[in-house]
Design an enzyme around this catalytic site. Sequence first.
Site, short mmCIF file in Angstrom:
data_model
loop_
_atom_site.label_atom_id
_atom_site.label_comp_id
_atom_site.label_asym_id
_atom_site.label_seq_id
_atom_site.Cartn_x
_atom_site.Cartn_y
_atom_site.Cartn_z
N GLU A 169 55.35 75.76 26.64
CA GLU A 169 56.44 75.52 25.70
C GLU A 169 56.93 74.09 25.83
OE1 GLU A 169 60.89 77.23 24.68
OE2 GLU A 169 60.38 76.55 26.69
N ASP A 172 55.35 85.69 30.68
CA ASP A 172 56.17 84.49 30.59
C ASP A 172 56.36 83.99 32.02
OD1 ASP A 172 58.06 82.63 29.47
OD2 ASP A 172 58.48 84.13 27.94
N HIS A 208 61.76 83.71 19.79
CA HIS A 208 63.08 84.21 20.17
C HIS A 208 64.13 83.10 20.23
CE1 HIS A 208 61.30 82.50 23.69
NE2 HIS A 208 62.44 82.57 24.34
N ASP A 209 63.72 81.86 20.03
CA ASP A 209 64.68 80.75 20.06
C ASP A 209 64.98 80.19 18.67
OD1 ASP A 209 64.88 80.80 22.86
OD2 ASP A 209 63.15 79.48 23.10
N ASP A 215 57.29 78.41 30.49
CA ASP A 215 58.59 78.14 29.88
C ASP A 215 59.11 76.74 30.22
OD1 ASP A 215 61.18 79.52 28.77
OD2 ASP A 215 61.84 78.53 30.60
#
Length: 658
Positions: free
Chosen positions: A367, A196, A435-436, A302
Amino acid sequence: MSIIFMVIAIGNMCGMYDKPLQIVSDRESKGLTFSHSKNLDVVDSYGTSRHIAKYAFPLGSTFTLSVRFDLLGMSSSDKRPRLFQSSDSATSESVSKRKRVPWWQNEVIYQIYPRSFKDSKGLGSGDLKGIISKLDYLKELGIGAIWLSPIYTSPMADFGYDISNFMDIDPVFGNMTDFEELLGSCHEKGLKVIMDFVPNHSSNEHEWFMKSVQMEDPYTDYYIWSDPLGFTEKGDPIPPNNWVSVFRGSAWTWVEERQQFYFHQFLAKQPDLNFRNSHVREEMKNILKFWLDKGVDGFRIDALKHLFEVEDIYQDEPIASDSNLNYPFDYGSLCHTLTVNQPETFDVLKEWRELASQYTDKLLMVEIYDGEIEQVMNYYGNERNPLADFPFNFLMIDKLKNRTELTGKSLKSTVDIWMDNMPEGKWPNWVLGNHDSGRMGSRFGEDLIDALNMLCLLLPGTPITYYGEEIGMINTWISWKDTQDPQGCRYGPKLYEKYSRDPARTPMQWDSTSCAGFTTHTETWLPINENYKTLNVKAQIEAASSHLKIYRSLTLLRKEEAFRSGKLSYPVITNDVFSFARSVNDCEMYLVVINTSENNIMVNMHKNANFRLPDTGVVILRSITDSSENTVPHSEVSLSNLEMVGGEGLVLSLDIQS
Ligand code: GLC
């Protein structure tokens, strides 16, 4: 002279499959004839599971060896669908002619949230050694790459998305030696590792920020600083504009020492870096280089759309038409015209692409949550100016929020949005959870879990699976007292449940022992879902049928040429039915049929079909919720009367040659 070529196929691990693997080969590749036995000796040298086959080949010869797995453990029976036929089939031919594609077009990517995957130290939260201990599991599952949510040094205000040292590992997860061991073990096992990369902001505890506060050069302008617009009567400084943070509240925080505000699109503990500063750009490139030189295989970038804001910050963003005036500080209250998707973002992404291109086959996935599909697609770049390999496809999270919104028709239009807007020559991807977001079984219904995995793994493109989705983990209710996620915390005890991301971040459920085999500690950083006693990896390996086994079959199935490169078509779409077919060479076709409704239905695939389908098909896979005698795998079923239970997915093999 000859060499021994050894094929080691791990397909029967932990009792997932109960029949030997079958290995077939191209017989006369490049004029070389080699003998082979169809019924290979299977040497079980690994307890229950490893199969080794030995072949002798002349030294220096080139050849194509196609290794195929018999998904259903079928022996040579009349029912065997064409795709399992060996050596001279069209599949083998197309395999040998297939153009070379980057690894990420063939592999399944698995997202690990390291804090929740496996604890090796008995501290109640996951770590790198824990991940290492589970690599065989991932390999056996058919995963090709792991994406690690941040493991860098961090005060953990946003659980690793607030980084205080981009080039080191947080002690919570281990150290650099552990990381190198993880990377080495992954590569040994043929697994890729994706890091990430969080460029938009650092932690406020990063040395750059602390020096920036002190106005120590060259750090003075590493962040976005602004003078106040003025002061209130009470003497409070007024921020330069109305911009709000994604996590709610003003995006500006006042620093007494500097007598200035700094900007943060997320938490105040996550100050935004200033990408107009050439030093910052260099620092970020050095970070990428650092990890690339270590040998990582790519990055998930990210929050990329937040990288730049307009240069003239003394401008307000317009109020959104659907803004809730009770919550003027909610992110949704403004139209984000000045703080996201700024043109300079693409210049920086281009620099990163160029850097990655100096290495071989590095994946960049970005993302981008954005309601405007054109904006999302811009991040692909184009043939002449390639940028990301793909922006994540969040449409199944953003557009389809719950079961009511998920119908055969809405699924089709959601798939179409991506496929129709994707630039020429680019590659799709499918994301059903992360995870969001909430777990897919909780958003859409547990009856749909297998069907959704079928969709994600069998549509053309790269599937990205969030840990635990292979066993159908669902959201865990977390009390206010146990809430950890800063987004949830910022909304307070009344509203946190709507915003907290904790429910999808709970520990992986490995077995039915205390703490689900995740840790030997008695407590875990987030509570474990109470269903772990029955819903866990071990139970699903041992069960006759399970989500895990379906998932494993899917990772094998997608190696078939029809799924790698086959055409995509949609024979029947109704409110209750989403179906798609994948075919190669006009003779071999798979059909995936999903009953999106909660009811048992009878599907007639000949009614309203937009092309001619054969009368029957052979069942390859079905959801575990279906226990009918008629759809037992290998059965031949009539396409005019397909019985399907609520939420079921079926994969059929069709012989379309006749
Ligand atoms: C991304 C991450 C999210 C994080 C945010 C700020 O959206 O996925 O978890 O909170 O960036 O870094």
